[in-house]
Design a protein around this motif. Structure first.
Motif, PDB file in Angstrom:
ATOM      1  N   LEU A 221      16.587  64.089  -1.482  1.00  0.00           N
ATOM      2  CA  LEU A 221      17.939  63.790  -2.774  1.00  0.00           C
ATOM      3  C   LEU A 221      16.568  63.197  -3.954  1.00  0.00           C
ATOM      4  N   SER A 222      17.566  63.571  -4.616  1.00  0.00           N
ATOM      5  CA  SER A 222      16.864  62.541  -6.422  1.00  0.00           C
ATOM      6  C   SER A 222      16.804  61.191  -6.483  1.00  0.00           C
ATOM      7  N   GLY A 223      15.943  60.914  -7.349  1.00  0.00           N
ATOM      8  CA  GLY A 223      15.648  59.264  -7.339  1.00  0.00           C
ATOM      9  C   GLY A 223      16.628  59.122  -8.913  1.00  0.00           C
ATOM     10  N   ALA A 224      17.518  60.299  -8.759  1.00  0.00           N
ATOM     11  CA  ALA A 224      18.637  59.835  -9.847  1.00  0.00           C
ATOM     12  C   ALA A 224      20.138  58.845  -8.971  1.00  0.00           C
ATOM     13  N   ASP A 225      19.702  57.818  -8.478  1.00  0.00           N
ATOM     14  CA  ASP A 225      20.144  57.156  -7.640  1.00  0.00           C
ATOM     15  C   ASP A 225      20.440  55.397  -7.330  1.00  0.00           C
ATOM     16  N   VAL A 226      22.088  55.946  -8.283  1.00  0.00           N
ATOM     17  CA  VAL A 226      22.344  54.380  -8.125  1.00  0.00           C
ATOM     18  C   VAL A 226      22.047  53.685  -9.297  1.00  0.00           C
ATOM     19  N   GLY A 227      21.328  54.012 -10.315  1.00  0.00           N
ATOM     20  CA  GLY A 227      20.886  53.231 -11.706  1.00  0.00           C
ATOM     21  C   GLY A 227      19.001  53.511 -11.978  1.00  0.00           C
ATOM     22  N   CYS A 228      19.150  54.193 -10.995  1.00  0.00           N
ATOM     23  CA  CYS A 228      17.102  53.796 -10.536  1.00  0.00           C
ATOM     24  C   CYS A 228      17.143  54.702 -11.870  1.00  0.00           C
ATOM     25  N   ALA A 229      16.962  55.814 -11.885  1.00  0.00           N
ATOM     26  CA  ALA A 229      15.752  56.624 -13.095  1.00  0.00           C
ATOM     27  C   ALA A 229      16.671  56.565 -14.460  1.00  0.00           C
ATOM     28  N   TRP A 230      17.416  55.258 -14.460  1.00  0.00           N
ATOM     29  CA  TRP A 230      17.500  54.760 -15.957  1.00  0.00           C
ATOM     30  C   TRP A 230      17.283  52.787 -15.859  1.00  0.00           C
ATOM     31  N   LEU A 231      17.455  52.177 -14.547  1.00  0.00           N
ATOM     32  CA  LEU A 231      16.769  51.230 -14.403  1.00  0.00           C
ATOM     33  C   LEU A 231      15.201  50.978 -14.648  1.00  0.00           C
ATOM     34  N   LEU A 232      14.560  51.618 -13.946  1.00  0.00           N
ATOM     35  CA  LEU A 232      13.013  51.394 -13.586  1.00  0.00           C
ATOM     36  C   LEU A 232      12.477  51.390 -15.014  1.00  0.00           C
ATOM     37  N   PRO A 233      12.423  52.807 -15.894  1.00  0.00           N
ATOM     38  CA  PRO A 233      11.947  53.355 -16.591  1.00  0.00           C
ATOM     39  C   PRO A 233      11.801  51.853 -18.478  1.00  0.00           C
ATOM     40  N   ARG A 234      13.062  51.041 -17.994  1.00  0.00           N
ATOM     41  CA  ARG A 234      13.181  50.312 -18.971  1.00  0.00           C
ATOM     42  C   ARG A 234      12.766  48.915 -18.157  1.00  0.00           C
ATOM     43  N   LEU A 235      12.012  48.874 -17.644  1.00  0.00           N
ATOM     44  CA  LEU A 235      11.022  47.689 -16.612  1.00  0.00           C
ATOM     45  C   LEU A 235      10.151  48.319 -16.287  1.00  0.00           C
ATOM     46  N   VAL A 236       9.449  48.981 -16.528  1.00  0.00           N
ATOM     47  CA  VAL A 236       7.810  49.509 -15.812  1.00  0.00           C
ATOM     48  C   VAL A 236       7.469  50.801 -16.922  1.00  0.00           C
ATOM     49  N   GLY A 237       8.509  51.307 -17.610  1.00  0.00           N
ATOM     50  CA  GLY A 237       7.591  52.008 -18.445  1.00  0.00           C
ATOM     51  C   GLY A 237       8.551  53.639 -18.539  1.00  0.00           C
ATOM     52  N   PRO A 238       8.304  54.444 -19.446  1.00  0.00           N
ATOM     53  CA  PRO A 238       8.745  55.814 -18.547  1.00  0.00           C
ATOM     54  C   PRO A 238       7.642  56.501 -18.252  1.00  0.00           C
ATOM     55  N   MET A 239       6.480  56.023 -18.015  1.00  0.00           N
ATOM     56  CA  MET A 239       5.187  57.139 -17.486  1.00  0.00           C
ATOM     57  C   MET A 239       5.220  56.519 -15.946  1.00  0.00           C
ATOM     58  N   ARG A 240       5.433  55.110 -15.769  1.00  0.00           N
ATOM     59  CA  ARG A 240       4.949  54.615 -14.131  1.00  0.00           C
ATOM     60  C   ARG A 240       6.607  55.036 -13.966  1.00  0.00           C
ATOM     61  N   ALA A 241       7.295  55.391 -14.078  1.00  0.00           N
ATOM     62  CA  ALA A 241       8.716  55.615 -13.558  1.00  0.00           C
ATOM     63  C   ALA A 241       8.576  56.918 -13.504  1.00  0.00           C
ATOM     64  N   SER A 242       8.647  57.602 -13.841  1.00  0.00           N
ATOM     65  CA  SER A 242       7.980  58.320 -13.221  1.00  0.00           C
ATOM     66  C   SER A 242       6.871  59.001 -11.851  1.00  0.00           C
ATOM     67  N   HIS A 243       5.769  58.081 -11.636  1.00  0.00           N
ATOM     68  CA  HIS A 243       4.673  58.538 -10.714  1.00  0.00           C
ATOM     69  C   HIS A 243       5.701  57.509  -9.971  1.00  0.00           C
ATOM     70  N   LEU A 244       6.248  56.568 -10.061  1.00  0.00           N
ATOM     71  CA  LEU A 244       7.001  56.262  -9.108  1.00  0.00           C
ATOM     72  C   LEU A 244       8.190  56.797  -8.015  1.00  0.00           C
ATOM     73  N   LEU A 245       9.355  57.372  -9.210  1.00  0.00           N
ATOM     74  CA  LEU A 245       9.947  58.768  -8.656  1.00  0.00           C
ATOM     75  C   LEU A 245       9.515  59.602  -7.722  1.00  0.00           C
ATOM     76  N   LEU A 246       8.941  60.318  -9.186  1.00  0.00           N
ATOM     77  CA  LEU A 246       8.166  61.434  -8.526  1.00  0.00           C
ATOM     78  C   LEU A 246       7.594  61.572  -7.066  1.00  0.00           C
TER      79      LEU A 246
END
Length: 264
Positions: free
Chosen positions: A141-166
Motif C-alpha cells: 500500500l501507499s503512504g497516502a494513508d489517513v493523512g500520513c502524506a499530509w501530516l508527516l511533512p508538516r512535522l518533520v519536513g518534506p525530505m525527511r517525510a519522503s525518506h520515512l514513507l518511501l
C-alpha cells in the motif's frame, strides 16, 4: 456482552479516549470506526471538555489497519473500501479540528494509520517503548494513508517525510523526539500520569484562549505570514472582549499590587 472498542473516560475537564482492542493490538477495524465517531460526537458536544487525551490500551498504541477485517488477498467491494477509508479520514480530520487541545499519549508502537491518529493530535508524548512504523510497503500500500502524506511533512519536513514513507522506515521514541514527532519521551509506567498532568495544566488555562490558539496554529500552516497576522488580530481582539480575560487580568493586577505593597 463484548467490551466497547473505544472507551471514553472523564476526569474533570479532561476527556480520555482509549482504543480498546488490545487483543488485536488496537488495530483499525470495521467496528472501531463507528465507535470512534460516536465517542468524538460525545466529546464535541460537551462544552465542559477542555482537553483530550488519546491513547491505547495495552502495550500497543495502534497497529494500523486490521489485516483481517479491512484487508483481503481476495477480491473486495471497492465502494465499501472507499467508504471505510473515508470514514477513518474523517476521524483524523475531527481529531485535528476538535476545539479542545488533543494530546496523544503514545504508549507503544503506532503503525500506518495508527501513527496518523497520533500525528493529528496537537501534542504527542511518548513512552520509551513507542515507535512509529511507516511500513506500508509490507502490504503493498501507499503512504497516502489517513493523512500520513499530509501530516508527516508538516512535522518533520518534506525530505525527511519522503525518506520515512518511501523507505518504509520505523522511528523509535528517541528518534521521534529528535525529529519533532514527540514533545517528550518518558518511561512507560509514567506516561499516563505525565499525559494527565499536561492535560490538567492545559485544562486549567483559559479555555477560550486555548481554542483560539489552536485555531491560529492550524490556520497558520496553510497561509502566508500577512494572512496569518490578520487572522491572529481578529482572534486576539475577540479574546480581549472575553470575560475570562477580564477576570484573569484583574486577578493578576491584584497580585502585582499586593507584591508591590509588600516590597514597599
Amino acid at each position: 456482552m463484548a467490551e466497547a472498542e473505544v472507551l471514553l473516560e472523564r476526569r474533570g475537564p479532561v476527556a480520555r479516549i482509549v482504543l480498546n482492542r488490545p487483543g488485536r493490538r488496537n488495530a483499525l477495524g470495521l467496528r472501531l470506526l463507528p465507535a470512534l465517531h460516536a465517542v468524538l460526537d460525545t466529546v464535541e458536544g460537551d462544552a465542559g471538555v477542555a482537553c483530550v487525551i488519546l491513547t491505547g490500551r495495552g502495550p500497543v498504541f495502534c497497529a494500523g489497519g486490521d489485516l483481517d477485517e479491512i484487508m483481503s488477498p481476495e477480491a473486495t467491494d471497492p465502494e465499501q473500501e472507499l467508504a471505510m477509508i473515508r470514514g477513518y479520514n474523517r476521524v483524523v480530520s475531527r481529531i485535528a479540528r476538535l476545539d479542545a487541545p488533543v494530546i496523544a499519549a503514545v504508549n507503544g508502537p503506532a503503525a500506518g494509520g495508527g501513527a496518523a491518529l497520533a500525528m493529528a493530535c496537537d501534542i504527542a508524548v511518548a513512552s520509551e517503548t513507542a515507535r512509529y512504523d511507516f511500513v506500508f510497503e509490507r502490504v503493498g500500500l501507499s503512504g497516502a494513508d489517513v493523512g500520513c502524506a499530509w501530516l508527516l511533512p508538516r512535522l518533520v519536513g518534506p525530505m525527511r517525510a519522503s525518506h520515512l514513507l518511501l523507505a518504509g522506515r520505523s522511528v523509535t521514541a528517541q528518534e521521534g523526539l529528535a525529529l519533532g514527532l514527540f514533545a517528550e519521551v518518558v518511561p512507560a509506567a509514567e506516561l499516563p500520569e505525565v499525559a494527565l498532568g499536561l492535560a490538567d495544566r492545559i485544562a486549567a488555562g483559559p479555555q477560550r484562549a486555548n481554542k483560539l490558539t489552536k485555531l491560529a496554529l492550524r490556520r497558520g500552516m496553510h497561509v502566508d505570514l500577512d494572512t496569518a497576522l490578520e487572522y491572529e488580530a481578529y482572534l486576539q481582539s475577540f479574546a480581549f472582549r472575553g470575560d475570562e480575560h477580564k477576570r484573569r487580568l484583574t486577578a493578576l493586577r491584584q497580585r502585582l499590587t499586593k507584591g508591590t505593597e509588600h516590597k514597599g
